[in-house]
Design a protein around this motif. Structure first.
Motif, PDB file in Angstrom:
ATOM      1  N   MET A  72       0.665  -1.015  -0.356  1.00  0.00           N
ATOM      2  CA  MET A  72      -0.252  -0.191   0.061  1.00  0.00           C
ATOM      3  C   MET A  72       0.785   1.495   0.103  1.00  0.00           C
ATOM      4  N   GLN A  73      -0.107   2.151  -1.109  1.00  0.00           N
ATOM      5  CA  GLN A  73       0.743   3.341  -0.790  1.00  0.00           C
ATOM      6  C   GLN A  73       0.651   4.005   0.771  1.00  0.00           C
ATOM      7  N   THR A  74       2.202   5.236   1.436  1.00  0.00           N
ATOM      8  CA  THR A  74       1.678   5.646   2.200  1.00  0.00           C
ATOM      9  C   THR A  74       2.240   7.118   2.322  1.00  0.00           C
ATOM     10  N   THR A  75       1.350   8.002   3.613  1.00  0.00           N
ATOM     11  CA  THR A  75       2.000   9.330   3.408  1.00  0.00           C
ATOM     12  C   THR A  75       2.147   9.718   5.151  1.00  0.00           C
ATOM     13  N   LEU A  76       2.163  10.739   5.385  1.00  0.00           N
ATOM     14  CA  LEU A  76       3.050  11.236   6.766  1.00  0.00           C
ATOM     15  C   LEU A  76       1.631  10.915   7.764  1.00  0.00           C
ATOM     16  N   ALA A  89      -4.259   2.322  -1.956  1.00  0.00           N
ATOM     17  CA  ALA A  89      -3.703   1.835  -2.456  1.00  0.00           C
ATOM     18  C   ALA A  89      -2.899   1.480  -2.812  1.00  0.00           C
ATOM     19  N   VAL A  90      -2.699   0.704  -4.499  1.00  0.00           N
ATOM     20  CA  VAL A  90      -1.908   0.001  -4.947  1.00  0.00           C
ATOM     21  C   VAL A  90      -0.519   0.444  -4.948  1.00  0.00           C
ATOM     22  N   CYS A 145       3.503  -3.766  -6.267  1.00  0.00           N
ATOM     23  CA  CYS A 145       3.897  -4.177  -5.255  1.00  0.00           C
ATOM     24  C   CYS A 145       3.097  -5.297  -4.023  1.00  0.00           C
ATOM     25  N   THR A 146       3.775  -6.403  -4.001  1.00  0.00           N
ATOM     26  CA  THR A 146       3.447  -7.676  -3.051  1.00  0.00           C
ATOM     27  C   THR A 146       3.806  -7.223  -2.190  1.00  0.00           C
ATOM     28  N   HIS A 152       8.223  -5.720   1.350  1.00  0.00           N
ATOM     29  CA  HIS A 152       8.711  -5.488   2.963  1.00  0.00           C
ATOM     30  C   HIS A 152      10.427  -5.391   2.549  1.00  0.00           C
ATOM     31  N   SER A 153      10.392  -5.587   1.321  1.00  0.00           N
ATOM     32  CA  SER A 153      11.766  -5.409   1.070  1.00  0.00           C
ATOM     33  C   SER A 153      12.093  -3.780   0.905  1.00  0.00           C
TER      34      SER A 153
END
Length: 306
Positions: free
Chosen positions: A1-5, A124-125, A284-285, A290-291
């Motif tokens: 998943m996507q990330t934000t602050l 979101a992917v 991304c799976t 994780h990597s």
């Protein structure tokens, strides 16, 4: 998943080259927003500048991005490296001048402040740029190359006449917090003769011995000396991390730099994206995520809405 602050963070400082005071506020942003700068001191034109490889314009000694209206933001590489190193995909960066604050010359102040507020996962992917075949650019003895690899790797070599730097080489797989552990606190560096030349020509006006490693022959002039014996090559890797973050998504591939710099890394991204057989978008799976560089290094807080 996507990330934000998790929440906004504010930075006050001066521009390395302009010497002008600047305030920068990094805000959370929605999924698929990407990293976008907003010049809050601009009111007569479009103030938004997307942090992407095709917005880079030639500039000496730093990475500068510019929009179609001629609005630019320079010296973005350290904040871009911090965002990439923490796995932050979406942010709106408000800035009241044309240059990102240099702070201590590394990415560490950015990383530490953003780790304090944490990150939010978004529904979101996350898509990554998979390198499918080698792509290379050269300029004399300088080389920059991208090769296929399972995760982002950076291999960098430098060779300077000054004995305080000399020949250095380092290779890292940028997974599971390697950026935070190994690279984030390495500062920009230069020779005293270069400082004198730049300041005589209106550059590096905000540079000090506290926000750059300055060397003269076999001497390190900055108080306290080096943070790492190979701090110079680590900083070149930090710069490469920030410049590669302009790809528009995490890169799954190996970056090899030999005496390379900002302009060559951008030329390399342009060469990559000009060849549709050399790369592909890839969802991304969980195992791939994780990597990625930011996995496990930022404080996680509840998932944000899309």
């Amino acid at each position: 998943m996507q990330t934000t602050l998790g929440s906004k963070v504010t930075f006050d400082g001066v521009g390395l080259h302009s010497g002008a005071p600047v305030r920068m506020v990094v805000h959370p942003a929605s999924a698929d927003h990407g990293i976008v700068f907003c010049r809050t001191d601009i009111s007569d034109r479009d103030p938004l500048v997307v942090a992407r490889w095709d917005k880079v314009t030639p500039s000496k000694l730093c990475t500068l991005i510019e929009n179609a209206a001629g609005v630019s933001v320079s010296t973005i590489e350290h904040i871009m490296a911090a965002l990439a190193g923490l796995g932050i995909n979406n942010a709106l960066i408000e800035i009241d001048g044309p240059e990102v604050p240099i702070l201590d010359g590394s990415s560490a102040p950015f990383v530490r402040a953003m780790r304090r507020v944490g990150t939010r996962s978004q529904h979101a992917v996350l898509r990554a740029v998979r390198v499918l075949k080698p792509v290379e650019v050269r300029d004399g003895e300088a080389v920059a190359r991208l090769e296929p690899a399972a995760a982002l790797e950076i291999n960098f070599a430098i060779d300077f006449a000054d004995a305080a730097i000399g020949k250095q080489e380092k290779h890292l797989t940028m997974s599971n917090g390697a950026f935070v552990r190994e690279l984030m606190d390495s500062r920009t560096f230069c020779r005293q003769a270069d400082v004198d030349y730049m300041q005589a020509h209106g550059l590096a006006l905000g540079g000090t011995y506290e926000n750059a490693v300055v060397v003269d022959g076999d001497k390190v002039l900055s108080p306290g000396g080096l943070r790492h014996a190979d701090e110079a090559v680590r900083h070149k890797m930090l710069d490469a991390m920030g410049d590669l973050a302009l790809a528009g998504g995490p890169i799954l591939g190996r970056y090899v730099g030999v005496r390379s710099g900002h302009s060559m890394t951008n030329r390399l991204l342009r060469a990559l994206f000009a060849d549709p057989t050399a790369w592909a978008w890839e969802d991304c799976t969980p195992s791939q995520a994780h990597s990625l560089p930011g996995a496990g290094v930022a404080r996680r807080i509840p998932i944000a809405a899309r």
